[in-house]
Design an enzyme around this catalytic site. Structure first.
Site, mmCIF file in Angstrom:
data_model
loop_
_atom_site.group_PDB
_atom_site.id
_atom_site.type_symbol
_atom_site.label_atom_id
_atom_site.label_comp_id
_atom_site.label_asym_id
_atom_site.label_seq_id
_atom_site.Cartn_x
_atom_site.Cartn_y
_atom_site.Cartn_z
ATOM 1 N N TRP A 107 24.908 166.578 35.661
ATOM 2 C CA TRP A 107 24.639 167.669 34.710
ATOM 3 C C TRP A 107 23.229 168.111 35.056
ATOM 4 O O TRP A 107 22.261 167.413 34.748
ATOM 5 C CB TRP A 107 24.734 167.114 33.290
ATOM 6 C CG TRP A 107 24.918 168.134 32.232
ATOM 7 C CD1 TRP A 107 26.045 168.862 31.969
ATOM 8 C CD2 TRP A 107 23.954 168.522 31.251
ATOM 9 N NE1 TRP A 107 25.830 169.675 30.890
ATOM 10 C CE2 TRP A 107 24.557 169.491 30.431
ATOM 11 C CE3 TRP A 107 22.644 168.151 30.973
ATOM 12 C CZ2 TRP A 107 23.906 170.091 29.377
ATOM 13 C CZ3 TRP A 107 21.989 168.750 29.916
ATOM 14 C CH2 TRP A 107 22.627 169.711 29.129
ATOM 15 N N GLU A 155 32.581 175.502 7.987
ATOM 16 C CA GLU A 155 33.352 175.431 9.226
ATOM 17 C C GLU A 155 34.162 174.159 9.391
ATOM 18 O O GLU A 155 35.233 174.191 9.962
ATOM 19 C CB GLU A 155 32.503 175.739 10.466
ATOM 20 C CG GLU A 155 31.448 174.758 10.833
ATOM 21 C CD GLU A 155 30.684 175.169 12.100
ATOM 22 O OE1 GLU A 155 31.170 175.956 12.914
ATOM 23 O OE2 GLU A 155 29.563 174.663 12.261
ATOM 24 N N ASN A 186 20.937 158.500 37.078
ATOM 25 C CA ASN A 186 20.806 159.233 35.814
ATOM 26 C C ASN A 186 19.367 159.073 35.378
ATOM 27 O O ASN A 186 18.816 157.972 35.474
ATOM 28 C CB ASN A 186 21.689 158.627 34.712
ATOM 29 C CG ASN A 186 23.159 158.882 34.951
ATOM 30 O OD1 ASN A 186 23.527 159.618 35.855
ATOM 31 N ND2 ASN A 186 23.988 158.272 34.130
ATOM 32 N N GLY A 187 18.770 160.124 34.827
ATOM 33 C CA GLY A 187 17.398 160.009 34.335
ATOM 34 C C GLY A 187 16.470 160.933 35.087
ATOM 35 O O GLY A 187 16.914 161.834 35.813
ATOM 36 N N ARG A 243 31.682 163.948 28.964
ATOM 37 C CA ARG A 243 30.245 164.060 28.720
ATOM 38 C C ARG A 243 29.698 165.410 29.198
ATOM 39 O O ARG A 243 28.587 165.773 28.846
ATOM 40 C CB ARG A 243 29.506 162.945 29.481
ATOM 41 C CG ARG A 243 29.925 161.547 29.047
ATOM 42 C CD ARG A 243 29.486 160.529 30.066
ATOM 43 N NE ARG A 243 28.039 160.473 30.143
ATOM 44 C CZ ARG A 243 27.288 159.626 29.457
ATOM 45 N NH1 ARG A 243 27.856 158.773 28.638
ATOM 46 N NH2 ARG A 243 25.997 159.617 29.577
ATOM 47 N N HIS A 275 18.849 186.565 -8.840
ATOM 48 C CA HIS A 275 19.173 187.980 -8.648
ATOM 49 C C HIS A 275 20.648 188.176 -8.310
ATOM 50 O O HIS A 275 21.020 189.229 -7.784
ATOM 51 C CB HIS A 275 18.289 188.571 -7.543
ATOM 52 C CG HIS A 275 16.824 188.485 -7.859
ATOM 53 N ND1 HIS A 275 16.225 189.264 -8.816
ATOM 54 C CD2 HIS A 275 15.858 187.669 -7.401
ATOM 55 C CE1 HIS A 275 14.943 188.950 -8.917
ATOM 56 N NE2 HIS A 275 14.695 187.976 -8.063
ATOM 57 N N CYS A 319 24.836 163.280 32.821
ATOM 58 C CA CYS A 319 25.308 162.635 34.047
ATOM 59 C C CYS A 319 26.058 161.342 33.744
ATOM 60 O O CYS A 319 25.823 160.689 32.731
ATOM 61 C CB CYS A 319 24.122 162.306 34.942
ATOM 62 S SG CYS A 319 23.089 163.706 35.295
ATOM 63 N N LYS A 343 34.349 176.120 20.684
ATOM 64 C CA LYS A 343 33.002 175.618 20.948
ATOM 65 C C LYS A 343 32.132 176.700 21.565
ATOM 66 O O LYS A 343 30.954 176.827 21.249
ATOM 67 C CB LYS A 343 33.096 174.397 21.871
ATOM 68 C CG LYS A 343 31.754 173.742 22.140
ATOM 69 C CD LYS A 343 31.193 173.124 20.864
ATOM 70 C CE LYS A 343 29.773 172.644 21.022
ATOM 71 N NZ LYS A 343 29.101 172.480 19.714
ATOM 72 N N LYS A 345 27.869 174.606 7.981
ATOM 73 C CA LYS A 345 28.528 173.345 8.364
ATOM 74 C C LYS A 345 29.678 173.045 7.413
ATOM 75 O O LYS A 345 30.762 172.668 7.828
ATOM 76 C CB LYS A 345 27.547 172.145 8.315
ATOM 77 C CG LYS A 345 26.504 172.073 9.379
ATOM 78 C CD LYS A 345 26.997 171.544 10.707
ATOM 79 C CE LYS A 345 27.400 172.660 11.599
ATOM 80 N NZ LYS A 345 26.385 173.331 12.365
ATOM 81 N N GLU A 355 22.213 176.758 7.292
ATOM 82 C CA GLU A 355 22.909 175.894 8.248
ATOM 83 C C GLU A 355 23.842 174.932 7.498
ATOM 84 O O GLU A 355 24.970 174.683 7.931
ATOM 85 C CB GLU A 355 21.875 175.126 9.095
ATOM 86 C CG GLU A 355 22.428 174.073 10.030
ATOM 87 C CD GLU A 355 23.312 174.618 11.147
ATOM 88 O OE1 GLU A 355 23.445 175.839 11.287
ATOM 89 O OE2 GLU A 355 23.907 173.792 11.868
HETATM 90 O O1 M6R Z 1 26.601 178.302 22.053
HETATM 91 P P1 M6R Z 1 25.844 179.072 21.028
HETATM 92 O O2 M6R Z 1 24.657 178.337 20.495
HETATM 93 O O3 M6R Z 1 25.469 180.443 21.485
HETATM 94 O O4 M6R Z 1 26.855 179.250 19.821
HETATM 95 C C1 M6R Z 1 26.552 180.048 18.722
HETATM 96 C C2 M6R Z 1 27.539 179.826 17.609
HETATM 97 O O5 M6R Z 1 28.824 180.169 18.027
HETATM 98 C C3 M6R Z 1 27.524 178.364 17.133
HETATM 99 O O6 M6R Z 1 26.261 177.976 16.723
HETATM 100 C C4 M6R Z 1 28.506 178.184 15.972
HETATM 101 O O7 M6R Z 1 28.049 178.863 14.842
HETATM 102 C C5 M6R Z 1 28.709 176.687 15.708
HETATM 103 N N1 M6R Z 1 30.098 176.436 15.490
HETATM 104 C C6 M6R Z 1 27.929 176.192 14.556
HETATM 105 O O8 M6R Z 1 28.229 174.884 14.205
#
Ligand code: M6R
Length: 616
Positions: A75, A496, A101-102, A27, A512, A2, A611, A493, A489
């Protein structure tokens, strides 16, 4: 999350407030509203679901004569996305308008009290309780006396438990604006014959750079040419002003160069928000209101199948380790895109859990629909209220991580880790986990934001490490058990956002196959925080070093590895076993970020990625 803006001064209020709301759009929000108070003591209220542009179109700006007003981007948390739930909220007798907000934690109790005193409610929000409570106290005092406006607010804020950033208008005082805060940001911009209140500097910097940062449990009482600050009891004698030296564009990201960096640094607060409301009164377990209806089923459950994509899939893998360990319930983790076409045989007492930050990932949504088609109960863990996945699941848990803007998931991922750890303890306590083990977890959970803050201090060290390693074109990330999903993960990162070939692997599996990659050209990150199995990891490290591979070790201070020969050692704080993956994630987030920076990559908008992936 928010956003709040409030104005009183020489300019027409409506255009400035709408402009401010647009500056807060980044935001993330689902509805917006504006409340204006004109000199003839009439309120003008406009609220709408969707974008600020539709709000702007809903009334004639030219006709507005108000110089005082408030605005809000909502939000959704309490109550669905709707016009009735959008702010500002008006009090029952029409004296007050308020944006908030809150979270008002004791809103039910206060609502019952107000209902008994003849108040009516028109929304599902906790905010409406607050505006009516102010009015209740106002009507108890000398109505239309300026001091009564302030005192009624002071009394109401003393009555409530929870967090707030508020801006309030009182119909009886057309040039007055009141603002207050507790654990929710609020600052006041000081102009010539004008004041602007906002939850974010982004809405203020186009007009002035002189600001006052309101402190917790302080109230700003403002007119066109006067600002006074009060506590909940008395008046403050001095006011400290600050100068903001950011451009409006920078202000949205605060002092951070990128949203990703901002979001990494937000994690202490995010984790505090994620856990809020999930801790039992006796501090021995967690609870989840959203999935309480499925409670009886949890006793009968014989399997949970998690479905997700990307980082969310890694969070699910962590859930598998933790739920199996603490609750002894078999867990499977499926890529959502595979699950929907795989026709996996599932027993009757299987629960499906889908995890998605955006709540809109099409593969995850389709997996959910496929599971429901076959008659399974589906719970969802999502960050976006009212998203498709939130709507389609039978029950769910919201992450409350706030909008994540950087394409690379950071704070949303750790908040998913937090929820899965809390879920593991919840299920464990429903089955065989004892009271003492439950309290140890809750204590660690409550200490976690502080430990995340300590971990964030590692950024300088990690940025130096990145300086030494940014020219490498491949990396291995290795971990065992709960550190294995974090290794995955970390590799994701780095791929990507820095476009570096990276592979996550269970460390003992390295011999292996992937060990063939190890050379002086392929450094390895090793994540290890369990003392009991550290000797095994040590052997794996030696295997890497014997092949001239450099090792960057992420570990905890209680693991005696000082004498060990590794190129770099990153030491994170020790916490509960179920929460350690959250702390281990932060160094690898920083590493990917600084590597991307040094390689001149577009950190927040990496190539080829979106995103929210709403295609198959
Ligand atoms: O919105 P979601 O959590 O469903 O998204 C899943 C993936 O597309 C998302 O985690 C993607 O791998 C990110 N870019 C990771 O940083």
């Amino acid at each position: 999350m928010c956003g709040i803006i409030g104005y009183t001064g020489f300019r027409p209020a409506a255009p400035l407030i709408l402009d401010g709301l647009q500056r807060l759009e980044y935001r993330g929000y689902d509805s917006a509203g504006i409340g204006l108070l004109d000199p003839s003591r009439e309120f003008e209220l406009h609220r709408s679901v969707g974008r600020v542009t539709s709000l702007r179109e809903s009334f004639d700006l030219e006709k507005s004569t108000s110089h005082t007003g408030i605005g809000h981007t909502r939000w959704a948390t309490h109550g669905k996305v709707s016009t009735e739930n959008a702010h500002p909220h008006k009090s029952h007798y029409g004296h007050f308008l308020l944006v908030h907000n809150g979270v008002v934690e004791n809103f039910k109790k206060i609502k019952n009290f107000l209902l008994e005193h003849g108040y009516s409610f028109y929304s599902e929000t906790d905010t409406e309780v607050l505006v009516n409570l102010i009015e209740f106290h106002y009507r108890q005092g000398q109505v239309a006396e300026l001091a009564n406006f302030l005192q009624a607010t002071q009394k109401a804020l003393q009555d409530i438990q929870g967090t707030y950033g508020i801006a309030v208008l009182c119909r009886d005082f057309p040039d007055r604006l009141l603002a207050a805060k507790n654990s929710s940001p609020l600052l006041i911009g000081i102009g010539e014959q004008e004041y602007i209140v906002a939850s974010d500097a982004a809405a203020i910097v186009p007009y002035t750079s002189r600001v006052v940062y309101l402190q917790d449990r302080e109230i700003a009482f403002i007119s066109h040419d006067e600002l006074d600050i009060y506590t909940l009891q008395t008046k403050k004698t001095s006011i400290t002003t600050h100068l903001i030296d950011w451009s409006p564009e920078e202000a949205q990201r605060g002092r951070y160069e990128h949203y990703m960096l901002k979001e990494i640094h937000e994690q202490p607060q995010v984790i505090a928000n994620t856990m809020r409301g999930h801790i039992s009164d006796d501090l021995s377990t967690t609870h989840f209101g959203g999935i309480a209806a499925l409670l009886t089923q949890f006793h009968r459950l014989d399997r949970i199948v998690f479905c997700a994509c990307g980082s969310a899939w890694h969070a699910c893998l962590e859930a598998e380790y933790l739920i199996e360990h603490y609750a002894r319930i078999p867990v499977e983790v499926e890529y959502a895109s595979e699950f929907r076409y795989r026709n996996a045989p599932l027993s009757k007492n299987t629960l499906i859990a889908v995890v998605s930050q955006s709540g809109e990932t099409l593969d995850t949504l389709e997996a959910l629909l496929e599971a429901r088609r076959k008659g399974y109960s589906v719970i969802g863990i999502t960050n976006v209220v009212g998203s498709s996945i939130a709507r389609e699941t039978d029950a769910g848990v919201y992450q409350h991580a706030g909008p994540e803007i950087g394409v690379a998931s950071t704070k949303a991922f750790t908040s998913q880790l937090c929820i899965t750890a809390m879920l593991a303890i919840y299920l464990g306590r429903l089955r065989q986990m004892d009271y003492t083990d439950g309290t140890a977890f809750i204590q660690a959970l409550q200490e976690l934001p502080k430990k995340i803050e300590e971990t964030l201090l590692l950024e300088a060290q990690i940025s130096e490490i990145a300086q030494r390693y940014h020219h490498y074109e491949q990396f291995l990330f290795l971990g065992r058990q709960t550190m294995y999903p974090i290794a995955l993960e970390a590799a994701l990162k780095l791929k990507e956002i820095a476009y570096i070939q990276a592979q996550g692997y269970p460390i003992a599996e390295m011999k292996h196959g992937p060990i063939a990659l190890v050379s002086e050209h392929c450094p390895s990150f090793v994540l290890e925080t369990q003392a009991a199995i550290f000797p095994k990891t040590l052997s794996n490290i030696q295997e890497i070093r014997a092949r001239h591979g450099k090792v960057i070790l992420v570990t905890t201070s209680d693991i005696p590895s000082e004498d060990m020969e590794v190129e770099e050692r990153i030491t994170i704080p020790r916490t509960h076993h179920a929460l350690q993956p959250i702390l281990a994630t932060i160094p690898v987030q920083f590493f990917a970020y600084h590597m991307a920076l040094l390689r001149h990559c577009d950190v927040d908008k990496p190539r080829n990625l979106a995103k929210s992936v709403t295609v198959e």
